[in-house]
Write a protein that holds these residues in place. Sequence first.
Motif, PDB file in Angstrom:
ATOM      1  N   GLU A 148       0.820  -1.216   0.000  1.00 15.46           N
ATOM      2  CA  GLU A 148       0.000   0.000   0.000  1.00 15.46           C
ATOM      3  C   GLU A 148       0.851   1.262   0.000  1.00 15.46           C
ATOM      4  O   GLU A 148       0.395   2.326  -0.428  1.00 15.46           O
ATOM      5  CB  GLU A 148      -0.932  -0.009   1.215  1.00 15.46           C
ATOM      6  N   ASP A 149       2.077   1.123   0.473  1.00 16.67           N
ATOM      7  CA  ASP A 149       2.984   2.270   0.505  1.00 16.67           C
ATOM      8  C   ASP A 149       3.792   2.425  -0.775  1.00 16.67           C
ATOM      9  O   ASP A 149       4.695   3.267  -0.859  1.00 16.67           O
ATOM     10  CB  ASP A 149       3.930   2.169   1.700  1.00 16.67           C
ATOM     11  N   GLY A 150       3.486   1.594  -1.789  1.00 16.10           N
ATOM     12  CA  GLY A 150       4.193   1.695  -3.057  1.00 16.10           C
ATOM     13  C   GLY A 150       5.551   1.024  -3.077  1.00 16.10           C
ATOM     14  O   GLY A 150       6.378   1.344  -3.942  1.00 16.10           O
ATOM     15  N   VAL A 151       5.777   0.090  -2.159  1.00 19.41           N
ATOM     16  CA  VAL A 151       7.083  -0.554  -2.047  1.00 19.41           C
ATOM     17  C   VAL A 151       6.940  -2.071  -2.211  1.00 19.41           C
ATOM     18  O   VAL A 151       6.046  -2.690  -1.633  1.00 19.41           O
ATOM     19  CB  VAL A 151       7.746  -0.245  -0.689  1.00 19.41           C
ATOM     20  N   ILE A 152       7.835  -2.648  -3.016  1.00 16.85           N
ATOM     21  CA  ILE A 152       7.978  -4.101  -3.095  1.00 16.85           C
ATOM     22  C   ILE A 152       9.071  -4.486  -2.107  1.00 16.85           C
ATOM     23  O   ILE A 152      10.195  -3.977  -2.189  1.00 16.85           O
ATOM     24  CB  ILE A 152       8.389  -4.551  -4.515  1.00 16.85           C
TER      25      ILE A 152
END
Length: 279
Positions: A148-152
Amino acid sequence: MTIAITGATGKIGGAVARALAADGTPFRMVVRDASRAPELPGTEVAVATYADADAARAAFEGIDVLFLVSGAEAHDRLDQHRTVVRAAADAGVRHVVYTSFQGASADATFTLGRDHFWTEQAVRDTSMAHTFLRDSFYLDFVEDLVGEDGVIRGPADDGAMAAVARADVARVATAVLRDPARHLDRTYDLTGPAAITLEQAAAVVSEVRGRPVSYHRESLEEAYASRQRWQPEPWQADAWVSTYTAIADGSLAKVSGDVERVTGRPPMTLRQVLEARGD
């Protein structure tokens, strides 16, 4: 020749079923729930689960070629696969086309790849011919790795994977089922056109979606800890984490030309998959 397709309510099996129906090829769909089976011309529907040997045997009666889509992830998936393979052999199936995994082996880094290896062995232990479609990780799944925070996040280090589009796997399977005699006892590695790192994948997702996406390298300890919020069983946690460690150790970096050799079309890129998927 009579064909049966399992997993017709799913992504791969459903795409293959629709393609064969469009050709006017008759086949039988073997599903767990008949109410969910797609309504396609020239098809039959049989109900069975992989764990129910009697129902599976009855569903496969009169079938020559079986498209066996690997079952859903479960602690007993290998037992289910062995049961359904035995049922197919007992029913007189002559040829199994099975969706396996790239680099399937008894000691595969990706723990679920071991299930695929032993399933292949179960098929080999019968008198049935085989075609094994060893697909890499799905390009379609890459975007789902983004938090959800845009991080893989994962312990993939700088490793690369030659991930493949589900659509390409389905196209290969369809080509094999249209002319199975050409593919007897063959194993195909199904990959995309290039091996990409998760950092590269994040950059493509970011560009196509127009939002910042990045990749964070976790340690093994961090990877297991960050996934505990979902309270996975130990086998599931190992599978999730080994998705990344298999990328890290190069297990999935090999690029194959089998998609194009079988279908006559080059495999899709991550960008093409994302654009086809839409927003």
